[in-house]
Design an enzyme around this catalytic site. Structure first.
Site, short mmCIF file in Angstrom:
data_model
loop_
_atom_site.label_atom_id
_atom_site.label_comp_id
_atom_site.label_asym_id
_atom_site.label_seq_id
_atom_site.Cartn_x
_atom_site.Cartn_y
_atom_site.Cartn_z
N CYS A 295 -37.39 0.40 21.25
CA CYS A 295 -37.01 0.06 22.62
C CYS A 295 -38.12 0.39 23.62
O CYS A 295 -38.01 0.06 24.80
CB CYS A 295 -35.72 0.76 23.02
SG CYS A 295 -35.92 2.53 23.29
N GLU B 292 -26.49 23.49 -21.76
CA GLU B 292 -26.28 22.11 -22.19
C GLU B 292 -27.34 21.23 -21.56
O GLU B 292 -27.68 21.43 -20.40
CB GLU B 292 -24.93 21.57 -21.68
CG GLU B 292 -23.73 22.31 -22.17
CD GLU B 292 -22.48 21.98 -21.34
OE1 GLU B 292 -22.52 21.05 -20.51
OE2 GLU B 292 -21.49 22.67 -21.53
N CYS C 265 -40.86 4.99 21.58
CA CYS C 265 -39.97 4.45 20.54
C CYS C 265 -40.46 3.06 20.13
O CYS C 265 -40.60 2.19 20.99
CB CYS C 265 -38.54 4.39 21.07
SG CYS C 265 -37.43 3.52 19.95
N TYR D 83 -18.09 17.45 -21.12
CA TYR D 83 -18.64 18.79 -20.90
C TYR D 83 -17.89 19.68 -19.92
O TYR D 83 -18.30 20.80 -19.66
CB TYR D 83 -20.10 18.69 -20.47
CG TYR D 83 -20.35 17.82 -19.24
CD1 TYR D 83 -19.74 18.08 -18.02
CD2 TYR D 83 -21.21 16.73 -19.32
CE1 TYR D 83 -19.98 17.29 -16.91
CE2 TYR D 83 -21.46 15.93 -18.21
CZ TYR D 83 -20.83 16.22 -17.01
OH TYR D 83 -21.05 15.44 -15.92
N LYS E 232 -28.86 18.48 -19.39
CA LYS E 232 -28.30 17.81 -18.21
C LYS E 232 -28.60 16.32 -18.34
O LYS E 232 -29.73 15.88 -18.17
CB LYS E 232 -28.93 18.37 -16.94
CG LYS E 232 -28.32 17.81 -15.68
CD LYS E 232 -28.80 18.58 -14.46
CE LYS E 232 -28.09 18.12 -13.21
NZ LYS E 232 -28.34 16.73 -12.87
N CYS F 258 -36.36 9.40 20.40
CA CYS F 258 -36.38 8.37 21.44
C CYS F 258 -35.45 8.80 22.55
O CYS F 258 -34.33 9.27 22.31
CB CYS F 258 -35.90 7.06 20.81
SG CYS F 258 -35.32 5.87 22.00
N LYS G 232 -33.86 22.49 -13.47
CA LYS G 232 -34.43 21.15 -13.58
C LYS G 232 -35.84 21.19 -14.13
O LYS G 232 -36.59 22.14 -13.88
CB LYS G 232 -34.46 20.48 -12.19
CG LYS G 232 -33.10 20.37 -11.51
CD LYS G 232 -32.26 19.24 -12.08
CE LYS G 232 -32.61 17.90 -11.49
NZ LYS G 232 -32.16 17.69 -10.13
N ASP H 47 0.83 -1.21 0.00
CA ASP H 47 0.00 0.00 0.00
C ASP H 47 0.86 1.25 0.00
O ASP H 47 0.55 2.24 -0.67
CB ASP H 47 -0.92 0.02 1.22
CG ASP H 47 -2.05 -0.98 1.07
OD1 ASP H 47 -2.68 -1.32 2.07
OD2 ASP H 47 -2.27 -1.42 -0.07
N SER I 235 -20.76 19.22 -7.72
CA SER I 235 -22.11 18.95 -8.19
C SER I 235 -22.74 20.31 -8.53
O SER I 235 -22.02 21.30 -8.62
CB SER I 235 -22.86 18.14 -7.15
OG SER I 235 -23.52 18.98 -6.28
N ASP J 293 -28.86 12.51 -17.59
CA ASP J 293 -29.11 11.76 -16.37
C ASP J 293 -28.27 10.49 -16.38
O ASP J 293 -28.76 9.40 -16.66
CB ASP J 293 -30.61 11.43 -16.28
CG ASP J 293 -31.01 11.06 -14.87
OD1 ASP J 293 -30.16 11.16 -13.98
OD2 ASP J 293 -32.17 10.66 -14.68
N CYS K 2 -31.04 2.19 23.52
CA CYS K 2 -31.96 1.84 22.44
C CYS K 2 -31.19 1.10 21.36
O CYS K 2 -30.29 1.67 20.73
CB CYS K 2 -32.60 3.10 21.86
SG CYS K 2 -33.59 2.75 20.37
N LYS L 226 -23.90 27.40 -17.91
CA LYS L 226 -22.55 27.69 -17.42
C LYS L 226 -22.10 29.05 -17.93
O LYS L 226 -22.26 29.33 -19.12
CB LYS L 226 -21.57 26.62 -17.92
CG LYS L 226 -21.95 25.23 -17.47
CD LYS L 226 -21.06 24.17 -18.10
CE LYS L 226 -21.52 22.79 -17.62
NZ LYS L 226 -20.82 21.70 -18.31
S1 IVH Z 1 -21.22 20.28 -15.18
C1 IVH Z 1 -18.66 22.11 -12.23
N1 IVH Z 1 -22.65 19.60 -17.25
O1 IVH Z 1 -25.12 16.72 -13.15
C2 IVH Z 1 -19.42 21.41 -13.25
N2 IVH Z 1 -22.90 18.33 -15.26
O2 IVH Z 1 -26.20 17.66 -10.63
C3 IVH Z 1 -20.18 20.25 -12.72
N3 IVH Z 1 -24.47 16.48 -15.43
O3 IVH Z 1 -22.43 15.67 -11.18
C4 IVH Z 1 -20.88 19.43 -13.69
N4 IVH Z 1 -25.02 16.79 -17.54
O4 IVH Z 1 -23.07 14.24 -13.22
C5 IVH Z 1 -22.35 19.33 -15.97
N5 IVH Z 1 -23.83 19.10 -19.17
C6 IVH Z 1 -23.53 18.82 -17.91
C7 IVH Z 1 -24.12 17.76 -17.20
C8 IVH Z 1 -23.78 17.55 -15.87
C9 IVH Z 1 -25.20 16.04 -16.47
C10 IVH Z 1 -24.47 15.89 -14.08
C11 IVH Z 1 -23.10 15.60 -13.48
C12 IVH Z 1 -23.11 16.36 -12.18
C13 IVH Z 1 -24.55 16.48 -11.89
C14 IVH Z 1 -24.85 17.62 -10.95
#
Ligand code: IVH
Length: 714
Positions: free
Chosen positions: A438, A143, A435, A254, A145, A453, A342, A62, A107, A147, A459, A318
């Site tokens: 317990c 862009e 509870c 992206y 998003k 609790c 969203k 390691d 995120s 999934d 518990c 962005k």
């Molecule tokens: S940018 C700092 N661009 O959404 C930039 N994310 O809810 C961070 N995702 O973890 C991400 N499409 O998995 C970016 N065109 C897009 C995306 C995208 C999907 C996801 C990605 C991120 C999550 C956040």
């Protein structure tokens, strides 16, 4: 080539480690060490995996791997195309190796309306100190998003070296071998490209591929996947890359992570660059000049969404100017310069069969709705959160009712209301005042919504939940100690506190003799536990299960306080309201007063302190946390006071933190530097009294490496 004799390999391993311990690494030395590791590690792997004859003990192995990763991160220019971190996968039957990202994977924060989107733009403008007109000139890239799952791809000298899942954002799992099977991931980038670059994107499965995969699963008598995202995740985490190769995973690139060369000045320029390097970039990505255009794009994709061959759950906006992105940085886990808008949540109607009360590790009684299974936007939902007593009463949710269920992205499904009029008679739900596990009475302190609790550590639910949390992935991550085993060992009286886990070795023979166990699995468990006697401070803090301390707050604390000893002393001192330590705690970005109160409350309890001492007595080493970027101001505490004229307070704070400094709101003897804006008052006087360094805003800009006043540019 014949393999080197085993004692020669062992000697080489020892020499490398001794050498590293003795020396500061220079560039040349690092390159030489990386070269040796590139042949030594595969030889050790082969001895272990193919010949079942380990040459060195696990700790030495390691240490060598850590040395390799560390040198690659410190000297990315010398990371090798044949690096063992890229070419050697995890042992065939083990989990994937963890890999630290060079730049954290963030995120995104969410918005759901045009007003909220405008709020996001205003926050950017405020942070940058822009006037109305300049704010209106900000341009964004929109862009879809996707999934799917985000991934970070490391290229060194243009060669694909390593691919890592997002994980907790700081470190993820190395899934390189599986990623090499994807057509959308170029193995070699055409020149020119930076020496080292992390490219980020989303791995996904098309709707078509998902349907075909599920048909095949069912034909083979296997469980179908709930949605394309789960199917993509399952396919990516296959231990056998040959299976991944059969699943047609795709990638849209992206974003950028670490990069040691120049990149495009704008995000759309960067996307063009990605395309030129051979990546797939979402063809729907487009520039939007203002909120109106952002909304129009949202409306367009709301209409076109169902016709796309992949799932999207919103649009990501962005800021186009990358220099401004850099200035904005991030807050908590999300960048200030990007946002996810969203789509509205998806809804369905189903029967609420039963309301169950679950007891968490802090004793909170949480009502959970058990539902007749229902498909909500492609996912089968069987449970939903009911939050608390008031929420159930407010919506008058009763067992047996037909209810509206809603899902928004990854969030736990919610019950938004009851279908009225009721189709049959039901009784109002009575929230229990004892509870269910317990039997101790439950309390609901005034002003709070949660019943707790009162059984504390007597518990079983609380004890067991705490232990489950303690060994969970982001905490001590102990393999082989699953939920059921914890319940079983707890019932046997072997496990009450976290420290007991480290004393399980005494029961190894009894464990081996139990149903479902054997000598090998008992030994593996004890080994997994032993390996965790050395632990990172942030994991230890998270493992304690203090309310509101999730992984990211644990990391903030670990980074801020550096060592266990320091954290521990500071937390006890922070018990005094108004003390410097309490102020310092509350002013750590991301912590704030509510979380500070929880920490203080935890340390105020004698049994918590005793549990922690008992635990640390069992540990060999709690690893100090390194500052996120050992910058020029690392370890320094800075206070800003007065009115800053060339940057806003949040920006000043963010810059200081990026350079490794801590920013505090109050001046104390621990302050290293006070930056004086205009009309600085009492804090400036206090700094003079205490003999603390001060400087004006212009000098601060120089110290922080910022360009001279931006307003001078006009
Ligand atoms: S940018 C700092 N661009 O959404 C930039 N994310 O809810 C961070 N995702 O973890 C991400 N499409 O998995 C970016 N065109 C897009 C995306 C995208 C999907 C996801 C990605 C991120 C999550 C956040």
């Amino acid at each position: 080539m014949p393999a080197a004799p085993t004692d020669e390999l062992a000697a080489q391993a020892r020499a490398l480690l001794a050498d590293y311990a003795a020396d500061e690494q220079t560039e040349a030395h690092a390159a030489a060490t990386l070269k040796q590791l590139a042949s030594l590690l595969p030889a050790l792997d082969a001895a272990y995996h193919q010949h079942d004859a380990p040459v060195v003990d696990d700790a030495t192995y390691d240490a060598l791997r850590r040395l390799n990763t560390r040198l690659e991160l410190e000297f990315p220019r010398h990371a090798r195309a044949d690096s063992p971190s890229a070419t050697v996968g995890a042992p065939a039957n083990g989990p994937f190796r963890r890999q630290r990202h060079m730049v954290p994977m963030l995120s995104l924060d969410n918005v759901f309306s045009r007003e909220e989107f405008e709020g996001f733009v205003s926050r950017i403008a405020r942070f940058l100190g822009l006037g109305d007109e300049q704010a209106r000139a900000l341009s964004f890239v929109a862009e879809p998003k996707i999934d799917g799952l985000s991934i970070s791809l490391t290229y060194v000298h243009g060669r694909f070296m390593r691919g890592t899942t997002r994980g907790d954002g700081t470190e993820g799992e190395d899934v390189t071998a599986n990623l090499r099977t994807l057509r959308d991931i170029p193995d070699q980038l055409p020149a020119p490209c930076p020496d080292t670059i992390e490219i980020r994107g989303e791995i996904f499965l098309s709707k078509q591929a998902f349907l075909e995969l599920n048909a095949a699963q069912e034909a083979a008598g296997e469980k179908p996947f709930a949605n394309p995202r789960n199917a993509a995740a399952g396919s990516l985490r296959q231990l056998d890359p040959a299976i991944t190769a059969k699943r047609p995973l795709s990638l849209f690139a992206y974003a950028a992570g670490y990069c040691d060369g120049p990149l495009a000045a704008t995000h759309h320029g960067y996307l063009e660059q990605l395309h030129a390097w051979g990546f797939r970039v979402n063809p729907l990505s487009t520039q939007v000049p203002d909120a109106q255009a952002a909304e129009a794009f949202m409306e367009r994709l709301t209409r076109e969404r169902s016709g796309l061959d992949y799932d999207i759950d919103g649009i990501v906006y962005k800021l186009d100017d990358r220099a401004l992105q850099e200035r904005l940085g991030f807050a908590g886990r999300a960048p200030r310069w990007a946002i996810a808008w969203k789509f509205p949540a998806e809804q369905a109607i189903t029967r609420l069969e039963k309301i169950d009360i679950q007891v968490g590790r802090t004793g909170a009684l949480t009502p959970v709705a058990f539902l007749e299974p229902v498909n909500v936007g492609g996912v089968i939902v069987t449970r939903a959160s009911l939050h608390n007593e008031d929420e159930i009463a407010r919506k008058d949710i009763r067992e047996g009712d037909l209810v509206h269920v809603q899902r928004a992205g990854d969030v736990i499904p919610q019950i938004t209301g009851v279908v009225l009029p009721r189709d049959h008679e039901t009784q109002p739900f009575l929230f229990p005042h004892t509870c269910p596990v317990c039997g101790a009475h439950a309390e609901r302190p005034e002003g709070e919504v949660v019943w707790r609790c009162s059984g504390g550590l007597t518990c079983p639910a609380q004890v067991v939940e705490r232990l489950i949390h303690f060994v969970s992935r982001d905490a001590f991550d102990i393999d082989g100690l699953g939920d059921r085993t914890i319940v079983e060992f707890h019932e046997l009286g072997w496990l009450r506190t976290p420290a007991d886990i480290f004393r399980l070795g005494a029961h190894e023979e009894e464990i081996a003799a139990r149903d479902g166990w054997g000598k090998v699995s008992a030994r593996n468990l004890v080994n997994a536990i032993e390996a965790r006697r050395t632990i990172e401070l942030s994991r230890l803090i998270y493992a304690l299960g203090i309310r509101r301390i999730g992984t990211s707050n644990a990391r903030l604390l670990a980074r801020h306080y550096g060592s266990l000893a320091n954290w521990r002393t500071q937390m006890e001192k922070a018990a005094i309201v108004g003390s410097d330590e309490r102020l310092e705690l509350g002013s750590i970005t991301g912590i704030g007063t509510t979380i500070a109160d929880e920490l203080v409350a935890f340390f105020a309890e004698a049994h918590n302190r005793a549990t922690l001492d008992d635990l640390t007595g069992e540990l060999t080493h709690v690893l100090d946390e390194e500052a996120p970027e050992a910058g020029s101001l690392s370890g320094k505490t800075i206070v800003f006071t007065g009115t800053l004229t060339t940057m806003t307070r949040p920006e000043a704070r963010a810059v200081a933190e990026r350079l490794g400094a801590r920013v505090s709101d109050s001046v104390s003897k621990k302050t290293d530097l006070v930056v004086l804006g205009e009309k600085a008052g009492s804090k400036a006087r206090k700094a003079t009294e205490l003999g603390i360094d001060t400087m004006n805003e212009a000098s601060w800009r120089v110290l922080a490496g910022m360009p001279p006043s931006p307003q001078a540019e006009g």
